[in-house]
Enzyme design. Structure first.
Site, PDB file in Angstrom:
ATOM      1  N   SER A  53     -29.670  40.279  68.304  1.00  0.00           N
ATOM      2  CA  SER A  53     -29.656  39.318  67.195  1.00  0.00           C
ATOM      3  C   SER A  53     -29.780  39.918  65.795  1.00  0.00           C
ATOM      4  O   SER A  53     -29.610  39.211  64.808  1.00  0.00           O
ATOM      5  CB  SER A  53     -30.757  38.276  67.385  1.00  0.00           C
ATOM      6  OG  SER A  53     -30.336  37.309  68.310  1.00  0.00           O
TER       7      SER A  53
ATOM      8  N   LYS B  17     -36.088  35.645  58.002  1.00  0.00           N
ATOM      9  CA  LYS B  17     -35.536  34.768  59.048  1.00  0.00           C
ATOM     10  C   LYS B  17     -36.511  33.636  59.334  1.00  0.00           C
ATOM     11  O   LYS B  17     -37.729  33.858  59.364  1.00  0.00           O
ATOM     12  CB  LYS B  17     -35.264  35.599  60.308  1.00  0.00           C
ATOM     13  CG  LYS B  17     -34.532  34.855  61.412  1.00  0.00           C
ATOM     14  CD  LYS B  17     -34.236  35.789  62.587  1.00  0.00           C
ATOM     15  CE  LYS B  17     -33.490  35.073  63.707  1.00  0.00           C
ATOM     16  NZ  LYS B  17     -33.169  35.991  64.837  1.00  0.00           N
TER      17      LYS B  17
ATOM     18  N   SER C  65     -28.382  35.995  66.480  1.00  0.00           N
ATOM     19  CA  SER C  65     -28.956  34.816  65.865  1.00  0.00           C
ATOM     20  C   SER C  65     -29.418  35.020  64.416  1.00  0.00           C
ATOM     21  O   SER C  65     -29.604  34.046  63.704  1.00  0.00           O
ATOM     22  CB  SER C  65     -30.138  34.337  66.686  1.00  0.00           C
ATOM     23  OG  SER C  65     -31.205  35.257  66.630  1.00  0.00           O
TER      24      SER C  65
END
Lengths: 487, 97
Positions: free
Chosen positions: A178, A79, A154
């Site tokens: 997330s 990420k 997210s």
């Protein structure tokens, strides 16, 4: 067999058995990226040359017997809020459009030491603030099951990349759901560990008291294996804890006598009937395997979201004050004096959702409001923790949905922030209480979109949810999108 | 909307947040923040008297270590991403006349 269908652990074994090399596996992932990335857009950065070079180095170490771990040579995506030395790290924000870290996040370092091949950095909601990956400054990510729909957020890029076969596993981060919510939307497995299990050193902070890094992969075995590698006690993160990390010991198909509680509060108004049906069917599977399943009242569920938005926004307003155009990242072209430079750089560099949360956070921390909002939220957090403590006195695992619905269509969520925040109702309290939580795919709705089962454990009891998740998983086939018409 | 955010409040929060909002953004921020605070006011339904604010979920307090230097001179790395630098230092607009 199509190697992209392998789990990370299966691939690691094949590499070890010399059925294929790390370079071939990396090339397969890069080819897959070439064919689907135009549609999915899971990545902000793909490091083709770096990945192939690294794969060759790692293969040599495997051949020389230097690297023997289960994930040596397996390609991974990270990420884009975790620092990677020499590789662009944007947090999907314009304010970090050119930020190339000079150090690597501890969790990523642990992966590298285990022989991971980093393919690139995955798209996310800007600074991890959002539930759809639509707030990224670098474009939306699409759900591999249906490109008209969001992947969740997210960590939407990480989950979409795993689902689409654009990596074998990924790291995500989870502040209010997330990892678990996009895992649910993308039909993959993800764990948010107990707070303090994985070092946050090098993770660009959003809500420091809530943030945890965790694995996203195709199944529970992969997630337990990855977590065992990334978990470490790190002196560079003062909230890091020393603890048992024998997560793969829990990979046993046995839930006899396990006490599982389903909060009635998680099955009420707002829950899609198809999601509810799939969750209850999953509970039946565990019951049939010998678990003792019952419903109970968790209480306080509706207070978790308002408490979260006060605490997370407050911490964000403080954490994001470091982005001022002085030390790294975007600096405005035109300004008059220092203060104006700060203001202009920040105002031009942050997107609307980030500004909204910084403003709210600054407000709730301001004098005159601090007690009424910030301290009130911290008191609420204490009550929520107590409610979970009471629940875990009776149950080993709490079972429920990860999200009230399956993936919404692109463009449907951002117009009403509060409505979007309400979608985090089943995940957010887990962060407030510091608990481990996991999403495991448990079915599909009539639109062909995945449904995720959430398993929540008491602090440091990952092994209970891993055991339950593993046992449940034995009852079903792995789901992967066919992506016809995308390639 | 129970919470009406005034122009002065938005102005003040903008100063705290170091954000310069356009007139349009200010109006949006006023309404967004008002709605969020209305929603957050739900917490007032809860009786939290006598409950200690919980900043950390575990009983972890300050983590101390011996006061020894563990890092070296890292100036080059720290300046590597500076938008502007001069003589091994960050360069910013003139702040003192």
């Amino acid at each position: 067999m199509d190697i992209l269908k392998c789990t990370a652990v299966e691939l690691g074994r094949k590499i070890k058995d010399k059925e294929l090399t790390a370079v071939e596996a990396t090339q397969a992932v890069l080819d897959r990226i070439d064919s689907v990335e135009n549609t999915v857009h899971a990545y902000v950065t793909v490091d083709r040359e770096g990945a192939l070079k690294k794969a060759a180095e790692i293969q040599k170490k495997i051949d020389d017997g230097e690297l023997t771990g289960p994930l040596a040579g397996v390609p991974v995506a990270i990420k884009d809020n975790m620092c990677t030395e020499g590789m662009l790290t944007t947090c999907s924000s314009k304010i970090l459009y050119n930020f190339v870290p000079t150090f690597t996040a501890e969790a990523v370092k642990n992966l590298e030491a285990a022989g991971a091949v980093i393919i690139g950095k995955t798209n996310m909601d800007e600074f991890a603030m959002g539930s759809t990956t639509e707030t990224s400054a670098y474009g939306v990510t699409r759900n591999p099951w249906n490109p008209e729909h969001v992947p969740g957020g997210s960590s939407g890029g990480s989950c979409a990349a795993v689902a689409a076969g654009e990596c074998f596993y990924a790291l995500g981060s989870d502040t209010g759901g997330s990892i678990r919510q996009p895992s649910s939307f993308c039909g993959v497995t993800g764990i948010k560990p107990t707070y303090g299990t994985v070092s946050r050193y090098g993770l660009i902070a959003y809500g420091s008291s809530l943030d945890q890094i965790g694995p996203v992969a195709k199944d529970v075995t992969d997630c337990a294996t990855i977590l065992e590698i990334i978990a470490s006690h790190d002196l560079k993160d003062s909230t890091s804890v020393e603890r048992e990390t024998n997560f793969t010991d829990a990979l046993v198909d046995d839930v006899k006598g396990m006490r599982i509680g389903i909060p009635r509060d998680y099955l009420g108004e707002g829950l899609d009937p198809e999601v509810k049906e799939a969750i209850l069917a999953a509970a039946k599977v565990l019951e049939a395997k010998g678990a003792v399943v019952e419903e109970f009242d968790l209480s306080l569920v509706e207070y978790a979201i308002p408490a979260y938005y006060v605490i997370a926004s407050a911490e964000a307003s403080s954490n994001l004050s470091r982005f001022d155009g002085v030390k790294y990242g975007y600096r405005s072209e035109e300004y008059e004096g220092l203060h104006n430079m700060y203001k202009k750089s920040r105002s031009e560099g942050f997107g609307p959702e980030v500004k909204r949360r910084i403003m709210l956070g600054s407000f709730v921390l301001s004098s005159g409001y601090y007690d009424a909002y910030y301290l009130k939220a911290l008191r609420t957090k204490a009550l929520i923790k107590k409610a979970f403590d009471d629940a875990f006195a009776k149950y080993d695992v709490i079972l429920g949905p990860a999200s009230p619905y399956t993936a919404p269509k692109l463009g449907e969520s951002l117009s009403d922030p509060i409505q979007m925040y309400l979608g985090d109702i089943y995940t957010i309290s887990v962060n407030l209480a510091g608990l481990p939580g996991m999403t495991v795919p448990c079915g599909m709705d009539s639109k062909g979109l995945p449904i995720g089962l959430q398993l929540i454990g008491d602090c440091f009891k990952e092994n209970n949810i891993i055991r339950a998740g593993y046992a449940f998983e034995q009852s079903r086939e792995m789901m992967m999108p066919d992506m016809k018409g995308v390639e | 909307m129970a919470n009406i955010i005034s122009d002065e409040t938005i102005e003040y929060v903008g100063i705290l947040a170091k954000l310069e909002l356009s007139a349009e953004e200010k109006e949006a921020a006023k309404s967004d923040m008002g709605r969020m605070l209305d929603y957050i006011d739900k917490l007032n339904e809860l009786d939290t008297s006598g409950v200690e604010p919980m900043s950390h979920v575990f009983p972890v307090h300050n983590v101390f270590r011996e006061d020894v230097v563990t890092n070296g001179d890292d100036r080059e790395n720290m300046l590597a991403n500076a938008p502007e630098e001069r003589d091994g230092q960050y360069q910013v607009p003139k702040t003192v006349e």
